[in-house]
Design a protein around this motif. Structure first.
Motif, PDB file in Angstrom:
ATOM      1  N   GLU A  20       1.157  -1.739  -0.142  1.00 40.40           N
ATOM      2  CA  GLU A  20       0.319  -0.174   0.431  1.00 40.40           C
ATOM      3  C   GLU A  20       0.686   1.774   0.359  1.00 40.40           C
ATOM      4  N   LYS A 228      -0.380  -9.592  11.981  1.00 45.33           N
ATOM      5  CA  LYS A 228      -1.098  -9.649  10.957  1.00 45.33           C
ATOM      6  C   LYS A 228      -2.173  -8.821  11.364  1.00 45.33           C
ATOM      7  N   GLN A 229      -2.923  -8.255  10.544  1.00 43.98           N
ATOM      8  CA  GLN A 229      -4.707  -7.173  10.580  1.00 43.98           C
ATOM      9  C   GLN A 229      -5.254  -7.807   9.654  1.00 43.98           C
ATOM     10  N   ASP A 230      -5.361  -6.748   7.808  1.00 43.13           N
ATOM     11  CA  ASP A 230      -6.374  -7.451   6.803  1.00 43.13           C
ATOM     12  C   ASP A 230      -4.789  -8.335   5.732  1.00 43.13           C
ATOM     13  N   GLY A 231      -3.948  -7.516   5.528  1.00 41.58           N
ATOM     14  CA  GLY A 231      -2.617  -9.078   5.332  1.00 41.58           C
ATOM     15  C   GLY A 231      -1.971  -8.311   6.504  1.00 41.58           C
TER      16      GLY A 231
END
Length: 232
Positions: A20, A228-231
């Motif tokens: 991102e 680890k969160q969304d990815g």
């Protein structure tokens, strides 16, 4: 109200998200996400992270709102935290009698809080403190070096399994470090939503613990971890 003054959020560092082209702060939020677990090999910041969390949360909250119980089952690296006013008790690896009393105290507290929540039909800690005149304090159990819990006997293993399953909704939170994931039961580990992985000498440990990732941690880069969160 006591509840409104309670702040269980703490920034632990910046997340780099290359895909991102972004950076965001990684924020530990016990009230929203529950228990937290950090895995890394010995010497890679487990006790230092726990010290940062205890001091950070203590600075943001009064003693009437927050208590810590510290189970220091490693090399006594957390002993300096005994002097923090929020620390209700410090338990070292040799304190067998104190550890047994601690298990009973927390088990009794879990049972009592369940009864209180049922009386006012509160679903969780947040709702109880919003709806009840009596405000409960948050309890944070700091456990350094879960690897040796199995050596303390089946009662200790069962205690932490129950605390992990029931505690978060009752305002009793676990913050745990370990060096290998197979030292903790999968049924216990599944109650930890927030996980962080530091450098590990064992190949593949981090992939199994946090999820498969294209990123590899280098031994010489101190203080770096994978979350680890969304990815990842």
């Amino acid at each position: 109200a006591v509840f409104e003054e309670l702040d269980l959020e703490l920034g632990l560092g910046m997340m780099d998200i290359p895909e991102e082209q972004a950076q965001r702060e990684y924020v530990l939020n016990l009230m929203r996400n529950g228990h937290f677990m950090y895995m890394a090999s010995s010497g890679y910041g487990k006790s230092l992270l726990l010290t940062h969390i205890v001091l950070g949360l203590a600075m943001k909250n009064s003693v009437k709102n927050l208590n810590f119980y510290i189970a220091d089952l490693g090399n006594s690296a957390l002993i300096q935290l005994k002097g923090v006013p929020h620390v209700a008790d410090y338990i070292g690896i040799e304190d067998a009698e104190k550890f047994t009393k601690f298990q009973k105290l927390i088990s009794d507290e879990i049972a009592e809080r369940k009864r209180k929540f049922a009386r006012v039909m509160a679903q969780n800690f947040m709702i109880y403190n919003q709806s009840s005149e009596e405000k409960l304090k948050a309890i944070v159990i700091i456990l350094d070096n879960y690897d040796v819990v199995g050596e303390l006997g089946d009662a200790a293993v069962a205690f932490f399994q129950k605390a992990a399953r029931d505690g978060a909704g009752l305002g009793i939170y676990l913050i745990v470090t370990l060096s290998r994931q197979n030292v903790i039961r999968s049924s216990t580990k599944s109650n930890f939503k927030e996980k962080m992985a530091g450098f590990n000498f064992e190949q593949g440990e981090n992939n199994s613990f946090i999820g498969r990732s294209s990123y590899e941690l280098q031994e010489e880069v101190k203080g770096r971890a994978i979350v680890k969160q969304d990815g990842i």
